[in-house]
Each structure stands twice: as structure tokens, then as C-alpha cells.
Scaffold this motif. Structure first.
Motif, PDB file in Angstrom:
ATOM      1  N   VAL A  67       0.813  -1.226   0.000  1.00  0.00           N
ATOM      2  CA  VAL A  67       0.000   0.000   0.000  1.00  0.00           C
ATOM      3  C   VAL A  67       0.846   1.275   0.000  1.00  0.00           C
ATOM      4  CG1 VAL A  67      -2.011  -1.065   1.063  1.00  0.00           C
ATOM      5  CG2 VAL A  67      -0.254  -0.061   2.526  1.00  0.00           C
ATOM      6  N   ASP A  68       2.129   1.162  -0.171  1.00  0.00           N
ATOM      7  CA  ASP A  68       3.007   2.330  -0.263  1.00  0.00           C
ATOM      8  C   ASP A  68       2.855   3.265   0.929  1.00  0.00           C
ATOM      9  OD1 ASP A  68       3.768   1.254  -2.708  1.00  0.00           O
ATOM     10  OD2 ASP A  68       2.346   2.483  -3.834  1.00  0.00           O
ATOM     11  N   CYS A  69       2.980   2.723   2.133  1.00  0.00           N
ATOM     12  CA  CYS A  69       2.788   3.524   3.342  1.00  0.00           C
ATOM     13  C   CYS A  69       4.063   4.147   3.888  1.00  0.00           C
ATOM     14  CB  CYS A  69       2.098   2.704   4.426  1.00  0.00           C
ATOM     15  SG  CYS A  69       3.100   1.390   5.119  1.00  0.00           S
ATOM     16  N   PHE A  70       5.210   3.884   3.271  1.00  0.00           N
ATOM     17  CA  PHE A  70       6.459   4.448   3.770  1.00  0.00           C
ATOM     18  C   PHE A  70       6.669   5.870   3.273  1.00  0.00           C
ATOM     19  CE2 PHE A  70       7.182   0.006   4.502  1.00  0.00           C
ATOM     20  CZ  PHE A  70       7.884  -0.007   5.687  1.00  0.00           C
ATOM     21  N   ARG A  71       7.216   6.697   4.157  1.00  0.00           N
ATOM     22  CA  ARG A  71       7.576   8.074   3.830  1.00  0.00           C
ATOM     23  C   ARG A  71       9.067   8.229   4.105  1.00  0.00           C
ATOM     24  NH1 ARG A  71       3.401   7.023   2.158  1.00  0.00           N
ATOM     25  NH2 ARG A  71       1.389   8.015   2.525  1.00  0.00           N
ATOM     26  N   GLU A  72       9.731   8.992   3.247  1.00  0.00           N
ATOM     27  CA  GLU A  72      11.179   9.135   3.319  1.00  0.00           C
ATOM     28  C   GLU A  72      11.581  10.518   3.801  1.00  0.00           C
ATOM     29  OE1 GLU A  72      15.033   8.573   0.400  1.00  0.00           O
ATOM     30  OE2 GLU A  72      13.081   8.994  -0.505  1.00  0.00           O
ATOM     31  N   GLY A  73      12.415  10.529   4.822  1.00  0.00           N
ATOM     32  CA  GLY A  73      13.023  11.763   5.297  1.00  0.00           C
ATOM     33  C   GLY A  73      14.499  11.760   4.951  1.00  0.00           C
ATOM     34  N   PRO A  74      15.224  12.776   5.363  1.00  0.00           N
ATOM     35  CA  PRO A  74      16.635  12.858   5.024  1.00  0.00           C
ATOM     36  C   PRO A  74      17.480  11.681   5.494  1.00  0.00           C
ATOM     37  CG  PRO A  74      15.858  14.974   5.832  1.00  0.00           C
ATOM     38  CD  PRO A  74      14.750  13.984   6.069  1.00  0.00           C
ATOM     39  N   ASN A  75      17.187  11.147   6.702  1.00  0.00           N
ATOM     40  CA  ASN A  75      18.023  10.043   7.180  1.00  0.00           C
ATOM     41  C   ASN A  75      17.228   8.957   7.912  1.00  0.00           C
ATOM     42  OD1 ASN A  75      17.569  11.387   9.630  1.00  0.00           O
ATOM     43  ND2 ASN A  75      19.724  11.387  10.246  1.00  0.00           N
ATOM     44  N   MET A  76      15.950   8.827   7.559  1.00  0.00           N
ATOM     45  CA  MET A  76      15.100   7.804   8.179  1.00  0.00           C
ATOM     46  C   MET A  76      13.840   7.612   7.336  1.00  0.00           C
ATOM     47  SD  MET A  76      13.279   7.983  11.926  1.00  0.00           S
ATOM     48  CE  MET A  76      12.322   6.590  12.513  1.00  0.00           C
ATOM     49  N   LEU A  77      13.240   6.457   7.463  1.00  0.00           N
ATOM     50  CA  LEU A  77      11.913   6.187   6.898  1.00  0.00           C
ATOM     51  C   LEU A  77      10.915   6.146   8.045  1.00  0.00           C
ATOM     52  CD1 LEU A  77      12.685   3.194   4.498  1.00  0.00           C
ATOM     53  CD2 LEU A  77      12.564   5.623   3.907  1.00  0.00           C
ATOM     54  N   VAL A  78       9.654   6.448   7.748  1.00  0.00           N
ATOM     55  CA  VAL A  78       8.564   6.266   8.707  1.00  0.00           C
ATOM     56  C   VAL A  78       7.396   5.618   7.980  1.00  0.00           C
ATOM     57  CG1 VAL A  78       9.227   8.190  10.201  1.00  0.00           C
ATOM     58  CG2 VAL A  78       7.599   8.586   8.349  1.00  0.00           C
ATOM     59  N   ILE A  79       6.454   5.125   8.762  1.00  0.00           N
ATOM     60  CA  ILE A  79       5.236   4.516   8.217  1.00  0.00           C
ATOM     61  C   ILE A  79       4.068   5.440   8.501  1.00  0.00           C
ATOM     62  CG2 ILE A  79       3.600   2.609   8.475  1.00  0.00           C
ATOM     63  CD1 ILE A  79       6.018   0.780   8.983  1.00  0.00           C
ATOM     64  N   ASP A  80       3.293   5.715   7.467  1.00  0.00           N
ATOM     65  CA  ASP A  80       2.085   6.521   7.629  1.00  0.00           C
ATOM     66  C   ASP A  80       1.009   5.617   8.230  1.00  0.00           C
ATOM     67  OD1 ASP A  80      -0.358   7.864   7.333  1.00  0.00           O
ATOM     68  OD2 ASP A  80       0.275   8.827   5.475  1.00  0.00           O
ATOM     69  N   PRO A  81       0.576   5.888   9.465  1.00  0.00           N
ATOM     70  CA  PRO A  81      -0.403   5.011  10.110  1.00  0.00           C
ATOM     71  C   PRO A  81      -1.768   5.011   9.424  1.00  0.00           C
ATOM     72  CG  PRO A  81      -0.071   6.980  11.417  1.00  0.00           C
ATOM     73  CD  PRO A  81       0.948   7.019  10.321  1.00  0.00           C
ATOM     74  N   ASP A  82      -2.064   6.045   8.654  1.00  0.00           N
ATOM     75  CA  ASP A  82      -3.337   6.087   7.932  1.00  0.00           C
ATOM     76  C   ASP A  82      -3.322   5.212   6.685  1.00  0.00           C
ATOM     77  OD1 ASP A  82      -4.386   7.865   9.792  1.00  0.00           O
ATOM     78  OD2 ASP A  82      -3.732   9.621   8.641  1.00  0.00           O
ATOM     79  N   GLU A  83      -2.147   4.840   6.232  1.00  0.00           N
ATOM     80  CA  GLU A  83      -2.011   4.012   5.029  1.00  0.00           C
ATOM     81  C   GLU A  83      -1.688   2.554   5.337  1.00  0.00           C
ATOM     82  OE1 GLU A  83      -2.559   5.089   1.891  1.00  0.00           O
ATOM     83  OE2 GLU A  83      -3.026   7.088   2.625  1.00  0.00           O
ATOM     84  N   CYS A  84      -1.009   2.308   6.444  1.00  0.00           N
ATOM     85  CA  CYS A  84      -0.576   0.953   6.795  1.00  0.00           C
ATOM     86  C   CYS A  84      -1.782   0.042   7.018  1.00  0.00           C
ATOM     87  CB  CYS A  84       0.281   1.002   8.064  1.00  0.00           C
ATOM     88  SG  CYS A  84       0.924  -0.597   8.591  1.00  0.00           S
ATOM     89  N   ILE A  85      -1.727  -1.144   6.419  1.00  0.00           N
ATOM     90  CA  ILE A  85      -2.823  -2.115   6.574  1.00  0.00           C
ATOM     91  C   ILE A  85      -2.446  -3.259   7.517  1.00  0.00           C
ATOM     92  CG2 ILE A  85      -3.910  -1.550   4.377  1.00  0.00           C
ATOM     93  CD1 ILE A  85      -2.587  -4.169   3.253  1.00  0.00           C
ATOM     94  N   ASP A  86      -1.319  -3.114   8.220  1.00  0.00           N
ATOM     95  CA  ASP A  86      -0.919  -4.081   9.236  1.00  0.00           C
ATOM     96  C   ASP A  86      -0.644  -5.464   8.654  1.00  0.00           C
ATOM     97  OD1 ASP A  86      -0.287  -4.556  11.912  1.00  0.00           O
ATOM     98  OD2 ASP A  86      -2.275  -5.329  12.358  1.00  0.00           O
ATOM     99  N   CYS A  87      -0.064  -5.508   7.472  1.00  0.00           N
ATOM    100  CA  CYS A  87       0.190  -6.801   6.829  1.00  0.00           C
ATOM    101  C   CYS A  87       1.464  -7.475   7.328  1.00  0.00           C
ATOM    102  CB  CYS A  87       0.227  -6.653   5.311  1.00  0.00           C
ATOM    103  SG  CYS A  87       1.651  -5.722   4.695  1.00  0.00           S
ATOM    104  N   ALA A  88       2.400  -6.690   7.853  1.00  0.00           N
ATOM    105  CA  ALA A  88       3.640  -7.180   8.463  1.00  0.00           C
ATOM    106  C   ALA A  88       4.692  -7.707   7.480  1.00  0.00           C
ATOM    107  CB  ALA A  88       3.356  -8.239   9.526  1.00  0.00           C
ATOM    108  N   VAL A  89       4.490  -7.563   6.192  1.00  0.00           N
ATOM    109  CA  VAL A  89       5.496  -8.079   5.256  1.00  0.00           C
ATOM    110  C   VAL A  89       6.799  -7.293   5.314  1.00  0.00           C
ATOM    111  CG1 VAL A  89       3.843  -9.152   3.689  1.00  0.00           C
ATOM    112  CG2 VAL A  89       4.587  -6.819   3.262  1.00  0.00           C
ATOM    113  N   CYS A  90       6.760  -6.078   5.825  1.00  0.00           N
ATOM    114  CA  CYS A  90       7.965  -5.248   5.912  1.00  0.00           C
ATOM    115  C   CYS A  90       8.900  -5.675   7.040  1.00  0.00           C
ATOM    116  CB  CYS A  90       7.596  -3.780   6.072  1.00  0.00           C
ATOM    117  SG  CYS A  90       6.558  -3.421   7.517  1.00  0.00           S
ATOM    118  N   ILE A  91       8.355  -6.241   8.084  1.00  0.00           N
ATOM    119  CA  ILE A  91       9.158  -6.552   9.281  1.00  0.00           C
ATOM    120  C   ILE A  91      10.378  -7.423   8.964  1.00  0.00           C
ATOM    121  CG2 ILE A  91       9.157  -7.709  11.530  1.00  0.00           C
ATOM    122  CD1 ILE A  91       6.308  -6.664  11.923  1.00  0.00           C
ATOM    123  N   PRO A  92      10.228  -8.567   8.316  1.00  0.00           N
ATOM    124  CA  PRO A  92      11.411  -9.395   8.061  1.00  0.00           C
ATOM    125  C   PRO A  92      12.368  -8.823   7.019  1.00  0.00           C
ATOM    126  CG  PRO A  92       9.474 -10.401   7.079  1.00  0.00           C
ATOM    127  CD  PRO A  92       8.997  -9.229   7.886  1.00  0.00           C
TER     128      PRO A  92
END
Length: 109
Positions: free
Chosen positions: A23-48
Motif C-alpha cells: 500500500v506504499d505507506c512508507f515516507r522518506e526523510g533525510p536520514n530515516m523512513l517512517v510509516i504513515d499510520p493512515d495508510e498501513c494495513i498491518d500486513c507485516a510483510v515489511c518486518i522481516p
């Protein structure tokens, strides 16, 4: 529920996780990524996929990292923190920083 990117990502910014996000929930900053909680569907495929173990389900965020839940939400909406959908190289000095604790002061907003 959502997933949360924690301190381990700061000054590393490995992007393996964005390739698998449906669902393309990641957002990119200068030196870190974050997850947009309004977009995340809690699928967990990113964790591993995260090579520094920086991503947790919200209910599993370590006690010393709980502030990152609100920080992800704040930065996901911050000007300049745009959606990232394709893998990019990690930061040049990511290997130096990947195992260092206490990196919050290094966060560039």
C-alpha cells in the motif's frame, strides 16, 4: 493497528521494506523512513525485510521506543517527507550506524 519504524532506522535508511509494501505507506526523510499510520494495513510483510530490525507492530514496539509511534505519524505528514515506493541505496555510512543505540538526536526532520 499499524507498524512503526523505530530508532534503528536513523542514519541507516535501508529501503528493503518499501519494495514489499502493498500500500506504499512508507515516507522518506533525510536520514530515516517512517510509516504513515493512515495508510498501513498491518500486513507485516515489511518486518522481516528490515536488515536492522527497525520495524515493529505497534503493540510490539519496545518500551524505550514507544515515542516513535507518534513520531511516525507526525513525520508521515511533515512537509518534505514524501512517499517512497522503490528501493534505494542505504546511506553511505549506514554500516557504521546500524548497531548504534541512542540515535534520536541524529534524526534530521
Amino acid at each position: 493497528m499499524t507498524h512503526v519504524v523505530t530508532e534503528q532506522c536513523i542514519r541507516c535508511k535501508y529501503t528493503d521494506c518499501v519494495d514489499v509494501c502493498p500500500v506504499d505507506c512508507f515516507r522518506e526523510g533525510p536520514n530515516m523512513l517512517v510509516i504513515d499510520p493512515d495508510e498501513c494495513i498491518d500486513c507485516a510483510v515489511c518486518i522481516p525485510e528490515c536488515p536492522v530490525n527497525a520495524i515493529y507492530a505497534e503493540e510490539d514496539v519496545p518500551a524505550d521506543q514507544v515515542a516513535f509511534t507518534a513520531l511516525n505519524a507526525e513525520l508521515a505528514r511533515a512537509a518534505g517527507w514524501k512517499s517512497i515506493t522503490k528501493r534505494k541505496p542505504a546511506l553511505d555510512d549506514a554500516e557504521e550506524w546500524k548497531d548504534k543505540p541512542g540515535k534520536l538526536s541524529e534524526l534530521v526532520r
